[in-house]
Design an enzyme around this catalytic site. Structure first.
Site, PDB file in Angstrom:
ATOM      1  CD  GLU A  16       1.435  -5.370   5.909  1.00 43.82           C
ATOM      2  OE1 GLU A  16       2.206  -6.274   6.294  1.00 43.82           O
ATOM      3  OE2 GLU A  16       0.801  -5.436   4.851  1.00 43.82           O
ATOM      4  CB  ALA A  27      -0.884  -0.024   1.238  1.00 46.06           C
ATOM      5  N   GLY A  43       0.502  -4.995   0.848  1.00 49.99           N
ATOM      6  CA  GLY A  43      -0.630  -5.106  -0.072  1.00 49.99           C
ATOM      7  C   GLY A  43      -0.280  -5.830  -1.368  1.00 49.99           C
ATOM      8  CD  GLU A  77      -2.429  -7.508   2.835  1.00 45.95           C
ATOM      9  OE1 GLU A  77      -1.967  -6.402   2.484  1.00 45.95           O
ATOM     10  OE2 GLU A  77      -3.145  -7.649   3.837  1.00 45.95           O
TER      11      GLU A  77
HETATM   12  N1  CAA Z   1       4.587   3.202  -0.694  1.00 46.32           N
HETATM   13  C1  CAA Z   1       4.991   4.348  -1.239  1.00 46.32           C
HETATM   14  N2  CAA Z   1       6.176   4.493  -1.893  1.00 46.32           N
HETATM   15  C2  CAA Z   1       6.947   3.394  -1.990  1.00 46.32           C
HETATM   16  C3  CAA Z   1       6.562   2.157  -1.448  1.00 46.32           C
HETATM   17  C4  CAA Z   1       5.318   2.082  -0.781  1.00 46.32           C
HETATM   18  N3  CAA Z   1       4.859   0.923  -0.265  1.00 46.32           N
HETATM   19  N4  CAA Z   1       7.558   1.253  -1.697  1.00 46.32           N
HETATM   20  C5  CAA Z   1       8.515   1.930  -2.380  1.00 46.32           C
HETATM   21  N5  CAA Z   1       8.151   3.211  -2.560  1.00 46.32           N
HETATM   22  C6  CAA Z   1       8.916   4.267  -3.238  1.00 46.32           C
HETATM   23  C7  CAA Z   1      10.053   4.749  -2.372  1.00 46.32           C
HETATM   24  O1  CAA Z   1       9.628   5.698  -1.431  1.00 46.32           O
HETATM   25  C8  CAA Z   1      10.977   5.325  -3.424  1.00 46.32           C
HETATM   26  O2  CAA Z   1      10.503   6.596  -3.787  1.00 46.32           O
HETATM   27  P1  CAA Z   1      11.533   7.830  -4.001  1.00 46.32           P
HETATM   28  O3  CAA Z   1      12.402   7.377  -5.142  1.00 46.32           O
HETATM   29  O4  CAA Z   1      10.660   8.985  -4.354  1.00 46.32           O
HETATM   30  O5  CAA Z   1      12.289   7.984  -2.745  1.00 46.32           O
HETATM   31  C9  CAA Z   1      10.777   4.407  -4.626  1.00 46.32           C
HETATM   32  O6  CAA Z   1       9.523   3.741  -4.405  1.00 46.32           O
HETATM   33  C10 CAA Z   1      11.843   3.351  -4.760  1.00 46.32           C
HETATM   34  O7  CAA Z   1      11.934   2.658  -3.501  1.00 46.32           O
HETATM   35  P2  CAA Z   1      13.318   2.524  -2.673  1.00 46.32           P
HETATM   36  O8  CAA Z   1      14.258   3.647  -2.986  1.00 46.32           O
HETATM   37  O9  CAA Z   1      12.949   2.310  -1.248  1.00 46.32           O
HETATM   38  O10 CAA Z   1      13.901   1.194  -3.335  1.00 46.32           O
HETATM   39  P3  CAA Z   1      14.858   0.129  -2.640  1.00 46.32           P
HETATM   40  O11 CAA Z   1      15.340  -0.762  -3.731  1.00 46.32           O
HETATM   41  O12 CAA Z   1      15.876   0.789  -1.788  1.00 46.32           O
HETATM   42  O13 CAA Z   1      13.899  -0.717  -1.674  1.00 46.32           O
HETATM   43  C11 CAA Z   1      11.874  -1.861  -1.042  1.00 46.32           C
HETATM   44  C12 CAA Z   1      12.833  -1.458  -2.192  1.00 46.32           C
HETATM   45  C13 CAA Z   1      12.585  -2.848  -0.119  1.00 46.32           C
HETATM   46  C14 CAA Z   1      10.664  -2.516  -1.688  1.00 46.32           C
HETATM   47  C15 CAA Z   1      11.478  -0.599  -0.249  1.00 46.32           C
HETATM   48  O14 CAA Z   1      11.013   0.381  -1.162  1.00 46.32           O
HETATM   49  C16 CAA Z   1      10.403  -0.821   0.778  1.00 46.32           C
HETATM   50  O15 CAA Z   1      10.687  -1.330   1.833  1.00 46.32           O
HETATM   51  N6  CAA Z   1       9.165  -0.393   0.475  1.00 46.32           N
HETATM   52  C17 CAA Z   1       8.058  -0.439   1.408  1.00 46.32           C
HETATM   53  C18 CAA Z   1       7.525  -1.843   1.552  1.00 46.32           C
HETATM   54  C19 CAA Z   1       6.419  -1.890   2.569  1.00 46.32           C
HETATM   55  O16 CAA Z   1       6.604  -1.577   3.729  1.00 46.32           O
HETATM   56  N7  CAA Z   1       5.244  -2.316   2.116  1.00 46.32           N
HETATM   57  C20 CAA Z   1       4.089  -2.460   2.965  1.00 46.32           C
HETATM   58  C21 CAA Z   1       3.281  -1.225   2.962  1.00 46.32           C
HETATM   59  S1  CAA Z   1       1.992  -1.273   4.185  1.00 46.32           S
HETATM   60  C22 CAA Z   1       0.731  -2.173   3.509  1.00 46.32           C
HETATM   61  O17 CAA Z   1       0.842  -2.685   2.417  1.00 46.32           O
HETATM   62  C23 CAA Z   1      -0.506  -2.244   4.341  1.00 46.32           C
HETATM   63  C24 CAA Z   1      -1.542  -3.163   3.889  1.00 46.32           C
HETATM   64  O18 CAA Z   1      -1.514  -4.348   4.114  1.00 46.32           O
HETATM   65  C25 CAA Z   1      -2.706  -2.638   3.242  1.00 46.32           C
END
Ligand code: CAA
Length: 263
Positions: free
Chosen positions: A137, A69, A114, A117
């Site tokens: 999460e 998400a 998400g 999921e």
């Molecule tokens: N939401 C918003 N933006 C996201 C994102 C997310 N879930 N995942 C990645 N991005 C964005 C980053 O902020 C980044 O943007 P900028 O270039 O503007 O800074 C861009 O995508 C590239 O990401 P990274 O620079 O972080 O790339 P990386 O290779 O260093 O890492 C990753 C990749 C491990 C996937 C890392 O991006 C990450 O940990 N992302 C979040 C994953 C996460 O926590 N997902 C769960 C969300 S909560 C949820 O989903 C709730 C639910 O059940 C409904």
């Protein structure tokens, strides 16, 4: 039938396979509200398209299926908005799960939160060798909100679901295969081709039988064994009323391949 234009999704159909590609490169295909609404519309578009027999859901690029998400959007949510967002994701993913058409997830990279999921709501999951699953999460002070606490334990068992959700650790493609989170792992450059091969195998089968089998399998997760058996008996009976059943059995006895009309 022309394609609907989406901002964060690309749809295309070829040879009966309707592909939905999540495409929001600036956020690794993360799901904000607008993207979830689009996904819902794209699934409805596929359902309404008589030429679409099987759906594939994948992510654009080589890095991510869907990175979860959208954390930036969620960061400003009130509890009520959080609830509405969770309900929206649940509704869209249930739409996928309950679709009459089989849905294959072709997981091409990060499938986190998400994103994992979303894959769980599909009927079959194929992953590339570089795919990474996870429910991170708890790192954000929230829990999975698009069905993860319910679908993950049903698929991999309570112990493994607890392990994945409570630690937030990522699961490699080979571990995902080992625990039954995916059905097959293939090299990245084979992923879509393999998903299409599976889709084409399913497309050759009796369509009503495929539809009814999917429904019965989904139901098995929700009801006690006796109720499930009762449903199966009625569903089995229904298949005997189809022309495809007559053709399928006749073709077997005549030692030829069946030609199903979907009736
Ligand atoms: N939401 C918003 N933006 C996201 C994102 C997310 N879930 N995942 C990645 N991005 C964005 C980053 O902020 C980044 O943007 P900028 O270039 O503007 O800074 C861009 O995508 C590239 O990401 P990274 O620079 O972080 O790339 P990386 O290779 O260093 O890492 C990753 C990749 C491990 C996937 C890392 O991006 C990450 O940990 N992302 C979040 C994953 C996460 O926590 N997902 C769960 C969300 S909560 C949820 O989903 C709730 C639910 O059940 C409904």
């Amino acid at each position: 039938m022309g394609y609907t234009t989406y901002e964060n999704i690309v749809t295309e159909i070829s040879e009966g396979v309707f592909t939905i590609t999540m495409s929001r490169p600036k956020a690794l295909n993360a799901l904000n509200r607008a993207t979830l609404e689009e996904l819902d519309k794209a699934v409805a578009e596929a359902e309404a398209n008589g030429n679409a027999k099987v759906l594939i859901i994948t992510g654009a690029g080589e890095k991510a299926f869907v990175a979860g998400a959208d954390i930036a959007e969620m960061s400003g949510f009130t509890p009520l908005e959080g609830r509405e967002f969770g309900m929206l994701g649940q509704r869209v993913f249930s739409h996928i799960e309950n679709s009459d058409k089989p849905v294959i997830a072709a997981v091409n990279g990060y499938a986190l939160g998400g994103g994992s999921e979303l894959a769980l709501s599909c009927d079959i999951r194929i992953a590339s060798e570089n795919a990474r699953f996870g429910q991170p999460e708890v790192n954000l002070g929230i829990i999975p909100g698009f069905g993860g606490t319910q679908r993950l334990p049903r698929l991999v068992g309570n112990g493994m679901a607890n392990y994945i959700i409570l630690t937030g650790e990522m699961v490699s493609a080979s571990d995902a295969l080992r625990i039954g989170l995916v059905e097959e792992v293939v090299p990245a450059d084979r992923l879509i081709e393999r998903a299409r091969e599976i889709a084409k195998v399913i497309m050759k089968k009796a369509p009503v039988a495929v539809r009814i089998a999917k429904r019965a399998i989904n139901l098995s997760q929700d009801v006690d064994l006796a109720s499930g058996m009762s449903y199966e008996a009625e569903a089995f009976t229904t298949t005997f009323a189809t022309s495809d059943r007559i053709e399928g059995m006749k073709a077997f006895l005549e030692k030829r391949s069946a030609s199903f009309g979907g009736k």
